[in-house]
Design an enzyme around this catalytic site. Structure first.
Site, PDB file in Angstrom:
ATOM      1  N   ASP A 246      -6.031  11.319 -10.931  1.00  0.00           N
ATOM      2  CA  ASP A 246      -5.761  10.442 -12.078  1.00  0.00           C
ATOM      3  C   ASP A 246      -4.766  11.119 -13.039  1.00  0.00           C
ATOM      4  O   ASP A 246      -4.634  12.352 -13.027  1.00  0.00           O
ATOM      5  CB  ASP A 246      -7.110  10.176 -12.773  1.00  0.00           C
ATOM      6  CG  ASP A 246      -7.095   8.902 -13.596  1.00  0.00           C
ATOM      7  OD1 ASP A 246      -6.176   8.088 -13.438  1.00  0.00           O
ATOM      8  OD2 ASP A 246      -8.029   8.729 -14.414  1.00  0.00           O
ATOM      9  N   HIS A 247      -4.133  10.329 -13.872  1.00  0.00           N
ATOM     10  CA  HIS A 247      -3.193  10.784 -14.905  1.00  0.00           C
ATOM     11  C   HIS A 247      -2.625  12.190 -14.694  1.00  0.00           C
ATOM     12  O   HIS A 247      -3.095  13.177 -15.250  1.00  0.00           O
ATOM     13  CB  HIS A 247      -3.842  10.684 -16.288  1.00  0.00           C
ATOM     14  CG  HIS A 247      -4.159   9.266 -16.605  1.00  0.00           C
ATOM     15  ND1 HIS A 247      -3.187   8.323 -16.845  1.00  0.00           N
ATOM     16  CD2 HIS A 247      -5.329   8.611 -16.649  1.00  0.00           C
ATOM     17  CE1 HIS A 247      -3.749   7.147 -17.039  1.00  0.00           C
ATOM     18  NE2 HIS A 247      -5.052   7.284 -16.925  1.00  0.00           N
TER      19      HIS A 247
ATOM     20  N   HIS B 165      -6.744   3.641 -23.724  1.00  0.00           N
ATOM     21  CA  HIS B 165      -7.645   4.712 -23.276  1.00  0.00           C
ATOM     22  C   HIS B 165      -8.584   5.068 -24.413  1.00  0.00           C
ATOM     23  O   HIS B 165      -8.151   5.251 -25.546  1.00  0.00           O
ATOM     24  CB  HIS B 165      -6.846   5.954 -22.881  1.00  0.00           C
ATOM     25  CG  HIS B 165      -6.261   5.869 -21.509  1.00  0.00           C
ATOM     26  ND1 HIS B 165      -4.960   6.153 -21.230  1.00  0.00           N
ATOM     27  CD2 HIS B 165      -6.831   5.532 -20.316  1.00  0.00           C
ATOM     28  CE1 HIS B 165      -4.739   5.998 -19.926  1.00  0.00           C
ATOM     29  NE2 HIS B 165      -5.855   5.624 -19.357  1.00  0.00           N
ATOM     30  N   GLY B 166      -9.858   5.204 -24.100  1.00  0.00           N
ATOM     31  CA  GLY B 166     -10.842   5.582 -25.114  1.00  0.00           C
ATOM     32  C   GLY B 166     -11.448   4.353 -25.761  1.00  0.00           C
ATOM     33  O   GLY B 166     -11.140   3.221 -25.408  1.00  0.00           O
TER      34      GLY B 166
ATOM     35  N   HIS C  78      -6.205   0.226 -16.595  1.00  0.00           N
ATOM     36  CA  HIS C  78      -6.741   1.472 -17.155  1.00  0.00           C
ATOM     37  C   HIS C  78      -7.435   1.166 -18.480  1.00  0.00           C
ATOM     38  O   HIS C  78      -7.250   0.107 -19.063  1.00  0.00           O
ATOM     39  CB  HIS C  78      -5.596   2.463 -17.408  1.00  0.00           C
ATOM     40  CG  HIS C  78      -5.138   3.142 -16.157  1.00  0.00           C
ATOM     41  ND1 HIS C  78      -5.416   4.457 -15.889  1.00  0.00           N
ATOM     42  CD2 HIS C  78      -4.443   2.674 -15.103  1.00  0.00           C
ATOM     43  CE1 HIS C  78      -4.900   4.765 -14.712  1.00  0.00           C
ATOM     44  NE2 HIS C  78      -4.307   3.706 -14.220  1.00  0.00           N
TER      45      HIS C  78
ATOM     46  N   SER D 235     -12.909   0.843 -20.793  1.00  0.00           N
ATOM     47  CA  SER D 235     -14.102   1.065 -21.615  1.00  0.00           C
ATOM     48  C   SER D 235     -13.948   0.284 -22.913  1.00  0.00           C
ATOM     49  O   SER D 235     -12.877   0.308 -23.526  1.00  0.00           O
ATOM     50  CB  SER D 235     -14.266   2.552 -21.967  1.00  0.00           C
ATOM     51  OG  SER D 235     -14.706   3.278 -20.852  1.00  0.00           O
TER      52      SER D 235
ATOM     53  N   ILE E 266     -12.755   3.212 -15.514  1.00  0.00           N
ATOM     54  CA  ILE E 266     -13.733   3.444 -16.591  1.00  0.00           C
ATOM     55  C   ILE E 266     -13.972   4.944 -16.705  1.00  0.00           C
ATOM     56  O   ILE E 266     -14.261   5.613 -15.708  1.00  0.00           O
ATOM     57  CB  ILE E 266     -15.098   2.765 -16.277  1.00  0.00           C
ATOM     58  CG1 ILE E 266     -14.956   1.244 -16.134  1.00  0.00           C
ATOM     59  CG2 ILE E 266     -16.143   3.126 -17.329  1.00  0.00           C
ATOM     60  CD1 ILE E 266     -14.779   0.468 -17.400  1.00  0.00           C
ATOM     61  N   ASN E 267     -13.910   5.451 -17.933  1.00  0.00           N
ATOM     62  CA  ASN E 267     -14.260   6.845 -18.157  1.00  0.00           C
ATOM     63  C   ASN E 267     -15.100   7.009 -19.433  1.00  0.00           C
ATOM     64  O   ASN E 267     -16.226   7.485 -19.379  1.00  0.00           O
ATOM     65  CB  ASN E 267     -12.988   7.715 -18.225  1.00  0.00           C
ATOM     66  CG  ASN E 267     -13.302   9.196 -18.129  1.00  0.00           C
ATOM     67  OD1 ASN E 267     -14.449   9.584 -18.023  1.00  0.00           O
ATOM     68  ND2 ASN E 267     -12.284  10.039 -18.165  1.00  0.00           N
ATOM     69  N   THR E 268     -14.562   6.594 -20.580  1.00  0.00           N
ATOM     70  CA  THR E 268     -15.254   6.877 -21.853  1.00  0.00           C
ATOM     71  C   THR E 268     -16.720   6.406 -21.842  1.00  0.00           C
ATOM     72  O   THR E 268     -17.616   7.146 -22.261  1.00  0.00           O
ATOM     73  CB  THR E 268     -14.512   6.217 -23.033  1.00  0.00           C
ATOM     74  OG1 THR E 268     -13.121   6.549 -22.935  1.00  0.00           O
ATOM     75  CG2 THR E 268     -15.050   6.694 -24.359  1.00  0.00           C
TER      76      THR E 268
HETATM   77  O1  G3H Z   1      -7.863   6.693 -16.061  1.00  0.00           O
HETATM   78  C1  G3H Z   1      -8.927   6.569 -16.700  1.00  0.00           C
HETATM   79  C2  G3H Z   1      -9.192   5.384 -17.447  1.00  0.00           C
HETATM   80  O2  G3H Z   1      -8.109   4.600 -17.669  1.00  0.00           O
HETATM   81  C3  G3H Z   1     -10.350   5.358 -18.355  1.00  0.00           C
HETATM   82  O3  G3H Z   1     -10.157   4.732 -19.576  1.00  0.00           O
HETATM   83  O4  G3H Z   1     -11.720   6.054 -20.967  1.00  0.00           O
HETATM   84  O5  G3H Z   1     -10.881   3.865 -21.737  1.00  0.00           O
HETATM   85  O6  G3H Z   1     -12.498   3.988 -19.865  1.00  0.00           O
HETATM   86  P1  G3H Z   1     -11.380   4.671 -20.595  1.00  0.00           P
HETATM   87 ZN    ZN Z   2      -6.271   5.748 -17.276  1.00  0.00          ZN
END
Ligand code: G3H
Ligand code: ZN
Length: 282
Positions: A79-80, A182-183, A211, A214, A234-236
């Site tokens: 990722d990124h 993001h976030g 992306h 969240s 999804i990460n945050t």
């Molecule tokens: O690449 C990771 C994501 O785009 C996560 O985004 O932290 O807003 O869920 P998020």
């Molecule tokens: Zn992302």
């Protein structure tokens, strides 16, 4: 087992999206893999540059391979990735996909670095997918007090630029800026621009990736999938769930890590399962 490319075709036919979840350690990995296994859906494990340096590039590669060998469709995305060098490392390590992230750079620079990564992948790992990003959406999966600087409706990706970028770079997957961030913005997440997703999907014939999902409502994300999104990141929300779970686990006198960490896994699984049901329309 189908490849990630084939699963993206499958997602297009079914009008669903593949879930992409970031992990930083083996507990996060366990939560994502178990949730996907229980629902019998494919899943992508995402590791950004910092996440994979914490976990280890070779280590996460092996963890994913173990699941593949068992027959579970688990894929690994670098990722990124902000530099060509780090992208090449992921290509050499034979991830399933890599995201070269030049979204904060001027269009031409973004095209040049993305093109270099695509060429390197075609020569060294032809089966690997390369994702390009156009339109800055902030960086970092964290709480935010406000929308990140440099992100506005004016910076959202236009269908014309999307076509130009894809033609010039030859990427396999495309991540546009369509109101996503993001976030998590504490004061409230901006709305996704569903019309813009539809307009881009009309003129682009590779899978679109959302992306920063969240904080967006289930309804919005479903609309985005119906508009043409084929993978959702999804990460945050996972990080929040994990931290809350661990706090719970640590609040007793329990000393065994596999007991107090299990609370983090359980909380993460709730989020992953709910998202996978939404993305896969289950
Ligand atoms: O690449 C990771 C994501 O785009 C996560 O985004 O932290 O807003 O869920 P998020
Ligand atoms: Zn992302």
């Amino acid at each position: 087992m189908k490849t990630l490319r084939e699963y993206l075709e499958w997602a297009k036919e079914k009008k669903v999206a593949i879930g992409h979840f970031n992990v930083s350690d083996s507990e996060g990995f366990k939560a994502v893999v178990e949730s996907a296994r229980e629902l019998s859906v494919p899943v992508v494990i995402g590791v950004s540059e910092k996440e994979r340096s914490f976990l280890g590039v070779a280590e996460i590669r092996v963890l994913v391979q173990v699941e593949k060998d068992k027959g579970q469709p688990v894929f690994l995305n670098a990722d990124h990735t902000y530099s060509v060098e780090a992208s090449k490392e992921a290509i050499d390590a034979k991830f399933d996909s890599v995201i070269i992230d030049g979204a904060e750079k001027p269009f031409f620079e973004n095209v040049m670095m993305t093109k270099e990564v695509v060429n390197y992948a075609r020569t060294n790992a032809p089966e690997m997918l390369v994702e390009g990003e156009l339109g800055f959406i902030g960086s970092g999966s964290m709480f935010r007090d406000e929308i990140p600087e440099g992100v506005s409706e004016d910076t959202q990706t236009t269908p014309e630029d999307a076509v130009k970028f894809i033609e010039e770079t030859g990427v396999d997957l495309f991540a546009p800026s369509v109101g996503n961030i993001h976030g998590l913005v504490r004061s409230g997440e901006p709305k996704l621009n569903i019309e813009r997703i539809k307009d881009i999907a009309k003129v682009v014939n590779i899978p679109l990736v959302l992306h920063g999902a969240s904080g967006n409502t289930d309804e919005e994300v479903l609309e985005a999938i119906n508009a043409g999104i084929r993978m959702v990141h999804i990460n945050t929300e996972l990080r929040i769930a994990y931290k809350e779970g661990i706090k719970k686990g640590m609040s007793s006198d329990e000393l065994a890590p596999y007991k107090f960490m299990a609370e983090g896994v359980a909380e993460m699984k709730k989020v992953v399962t709910a998202k996978l049901k939404l993305f896969n329309k289950l």
